[in-house]
Design a protein around this motif. Structure first.
Motif, short mmCIF file in Angstrom:
data_model
loop_
_atom_site.label_atom_id
_atom_site.label_comp_id
_atom_site.label_asym_id
_atom_site.label_seq_id
_atom_site.Cartn_x
_atom_site.Cartn_y
_atom_site.Cartn_z
N ASP A 63 -16.40 3.12 -1.32
CA ASP A 63 -16.75 4.06 -0.25
C ASP A 63 -15.96 5.35 -0.42
OD1 ASP A 63 -18.39 2.21 0.81
OD2 ASP A 63 -17.12 1.67 2.52
N ILE A 64 -14.68 5.21 -0.82
CA ILE A 64 -13.82 6.40 -0.93
C ILE A 64 -14.46 7.41 -1.87
CG2 ILE A 64 -11.59 7.25 -1.79
CD1 ILE A 64 -10.29 4.72 -0.79
N VAL A 65 -14.86 6.98 -3.09
CA VAL A 65 -15.40 7.92 -4.07
C VAL A 65 -16.83 8.31 -3.70
CG1 VAL A 65 -16.09 8.18 -6.49
CG2 VAL A 65 -13.86 7.18 -5.90
N ASN A 66 -17.59 7.36 -3.17
CA ASN A 66 -18.98 7.63 -2.84
C ASN A 66 -19.21 8.63 -1.75
OD1 ASN A 66 -21.36 6.45 -3.96
ND2 ASN A 66 -20.27 4.50 -3.77
N LYS A 67 -18.39 8.51 -0.69
CA LYS A 67 -18.72 9.37 0.46
C LYS A 67 -17.53 9.94 1.19
CE LYS A 67 -19.73 5.13 3.05
NZ LYS A 67 -20.69 4.32 3.73
N GLU A 68 -16.31 9.73 0.72
CA GLU A 68 -15.18 10.17 1.54
C GLU A 68 -14.28 11.22 0.90
OE1 GLU A 68 -13.18 6.53 2.55
OE2 GLU A 68 -14.83 5.82 3.79
N MET A 69 -14.61 11.68 -0.32
CA MET A 69 -13.64 12.58 -0.97
C MET A 69 -13.84 14.04 -0.57
SD MET A 69 -12.54 11.00 -4.54
CE MET A 69 -13.87 11.53 -5.58
N TYR A 70 -12.73 14.75 -0.43
CA TYR A 70 -12.75 16.20 -0.25
C TYR A 70 -12.71 16.80 -1.65
CZ TYR A 70 -12.13 16.35 4.78
OH TYR A 70 -12.33 16.27 6.13
N THR A 71 -13.92 17.06 -2.18
CA THR A 71 -14.03 17.56 -3.56
C THR A 71 -14.52 19.00 -3.52
OG1 THR A 71 -14.44 15.35 -4.38
CG2 THR A 71 -15.24 17.15 -5.75
N PHE A 72 -13.92 19.84 -4.36
CA PHE A 72 -14.34 21.24 -4.40
C PHE A 72 -14.17 21.78 -5.82
CE2 PHE A 72 -9.99 22.90 -4.71
CZ PHE A 72 -9.26 21.82 -4.21
N ALA A 73 -14.94 22.83 -6.11
CA ALA A 73 -14.77 23.50 -7.40
C ALA A 73 -13.73 24.59 -7.19
CB ALA A 73 -16.08 24.10 -7.84
N ASP A 74 -12.70 24.63 -8.05
CA ASP A 74 -11.72 25.71 -7.88
C ASP A 74 -12.30 27.00 -8.48
OD1 ASP A 74 -11.31 25.68 -10.61
OD2 ASP A 74 -9.28 24.86 -10.52
N ARG A 75 -11.53 28.07 -8.43
CA ARG A 75 -12.10 29.36 -8.85
C ARG A 75 -12.41 29.40 -10.33
NH1 ARG A 75 -11.95 33.28 -4.85
NH2 ARG A 75 -11.03 32.40 -2.97
N GLY A 76 -11.87 28.43 -11.07
CA GLY A 76 -12.19 28.35 -12.50
C GLY A 76 -13.34 27.39 -12.76
N GLY A 77 -13.97 26.89 -11.69
CA GLY A 77 -15.13 26.02 -11.85
C GLY A 77 -14.78 24.57 -12.13
N ARG A 78 -13.47 24.19 -12.04
CA ARG A 78 -13.10 22.79 -12.29
C ARG A 78 -13.23 21.98 -11.01
NH1 ARG A 78 -9.40 25.98 -15.51
NH2 ARG A 78 -8.81 26.80 -13.49
N SER A 79 -13.66 20.73 -11.15
CA SER A 79 -13.83 19.90 -9.96
C SER A 79 -12.49 19.28 -9.58
CB SER A 79 -14.87 18.81 -10.22
OG SER A 79 -14.96 17.99 -9.06
#
Ligand code: HAM
Length: 440
Positions: A63-79
């Protein structure tokens, strides 16, 4: 002009106002002191990591990886991902710094800090919450399982939380788990055919990670698992031997526990020993104060050499709530260093002497505060009493003239009437206040 709308903290987060922040820092301090006693050293890893650390570490089917992570692309486009837990980052650091080659294993480290999971906020479940945790990396010996579980159990003892239960299970390893997992999934498929469907989450789990169905709280899913094969009956010889040693060691160390073959926990990395501490005083949905287990396969999953390891984490907010509910932690966390003295400049000219006095007290380790120059003695005394101070140091024109300060005891030991005030030189002040402090 239209007023600006008022801003508030994001949903699922909260400010720790001074009383709560004090309790959190004291809690983390208490954990650190016990961790040192058990031979663990502090480790600080970044608050965010490459998303892959968690995708690979915690597991894509969770569940954590599927729907609970605060994921963003930084200004260099890295996840990037705000860490939802501390174990995968600790293992990433272990591998990155080549600690396995040091020969000094197990590497025993502890940590404390915020974690982020995009969950539906409710009591005991936040989007930003704190954990304290410990990891012991580099040994497969069951004595380290015992040491770690005992450490966690002692921590709850120290906090004097009652109504706590330690549940223990073994999840098997790569030798015996695949066969068990298949037998379990096939049992559930038959049950679904004969009775009723699983919930949506569990239908997905049935293909990806069937054992997680054991963790579902929905009555329909629970019913379908009744009579399913138990993991403890499917362990291979090595896992049985390991688990017997862990149980024997816990009993020898005087740690009470209960076997729970349904305990699978929500992260994919576990092998063999898993455990969880639950508190009966909290609602069932948030009664897990902490948990952990072995994760002998994680190092390889993250690109390192095979390295056995185990650890646990404890939810700070939930545990502090359990302290409040069960009357634990006496004296209350954070109340061990309350304000002792307030220095009160009663006239403008007293400002400098007051600063000198408060600085002398603070240098001597006496928690002290400074009143506001020019406010009446009565008003300053009232504020000091409210703040819980036991000693007031009054400095007016008379004191300045005579080169003295007036010390007034606001509350005497045992609730007896406070003695009259007395006067002393600034050089004697620290000694006098220290005396009042030890009398308490
Ligand atoms: P976990 O069971 O996911 O394990 O989290 C540990 C504890 O963190 C929980 O028992 C709970 O007290 C607290 N917690 C989790 N999510 C929330 C939330 N949304 N709000 C408030 N508290 C929460 C782990 O994180 C593993 N890394 C433990 C571990 C360490 N296993 C091996 N080493």
């Amino acid at each position: 002009m239209t007023p600006h709308p008022r801003l508030s903290a994001p949903k699922g987060t909260r400010d720790l106002l001074p009383a709560d922040a004090t309790a959190v820092l004291a809690f983390e301090g208490e954990f650190a002191s016990l961790a040192r006693l058990y031979g663990f050293s502090p480790l600080v890893t970044p608050a965010f990591e490459h998303t892959e650390v968690f995708e690979r570490g915690v597991g894509e089917a969770t569940d954590i990886v599927n729907k609970e992570m605060y994921t963003f692309a930084d200004r260099g486009g890295r996840s990037m991902t705000l860490r939802p837990e501390g174990t995968a980052p600790v293992m990433r650091a272990f591998i990155e710094h080549g600690i396995g080659k040091s020969g000094q294993l197990p590497w025993k480290v502890f940590y404390a800090g915020p974690m982020w999971r995009y969950e539906r906020p409710q009591a005991g479940r936040m989007r930003e919450f704190r954990q304290v945790g410990a990891e012991s990396i580099g040994s497969a010996d069951p004595q380290y399982d015992v040491e770690l579980i005992e450490f966690a159990a002692r921590f709850f003892d120290r906090l004097r939380i009652t109504e706590i239960e330690l549940l223990v299970n073994s999840m098997g390893d790569e030798q015996c788990r695949p066969a068990y997992s298949m037998a379990f999934a096939s049992f559930i498929r038959d049950a679904v055919e004969q009775r009723h469907p699983l919930c949506d989450d569990c239908t997905r789990r049935l293909d990806q990670n069937p054992l997680r169905i054991l963790d579902c709280k929905k009555p329909g899913c629970r019913e379908l698992t009744e009579g399913a094969p138990a993991v403890l009956d499917s362990l291979c010889f090595d896992c049985i031997e390991h688990f017997e040693a862990v149980k024997g060691g816990l009993t020898a160390a005087g740690v009470e526990f209960k076997l729970d073959p349904r305990l699978v926990r929500g992260l994919d990395y576990y092998t063999r020993t898993t455990f969880e501490f639950r508190c009966g005083a909290l609602d069932a949905a948030q009664d897990a104060l902490g948990g952990g287990g072995r994760y002998d396969g994680l190092a390889e999953t993250l690109g390192g050499e095979a390295t056995p390891a185990l650890g646990f984490a404890i939810g700070t907010e939930r545990t502090i709530a359990a302290i409040a509910k069960t009357g634990g932690a006496h004296p209350p966390l954070g109340a061990d260093e309350p304000l002792v003295a307030v220095v009160m400049p009663l006239v403008e000219e007293a400002r400098e002497v007051a600063l000198q006095a408060v600085s002398a007290l603070r240098s001597a380790g006496v928690p002290s505060d400074l009143g506001i120059p020019g406010r009446s003695a009565k008003a300053q005394l009232r504020t000091a009493s409210k703040a819980g101070a036991r000693v007031a140091v009054l400095i007016g024109s008379d004191e300045i003239e005579r080169g003295l300060v007036t010390v007034r005891f606001l509350e005497a030991a045992g609730g007896e009437p406070a003695p009259d005030q007395l006067q002393c030189a600034i050089e004697e002040l620290v000694g006098l206040v220290a005396e009042a402090r030890t009398e308490k």
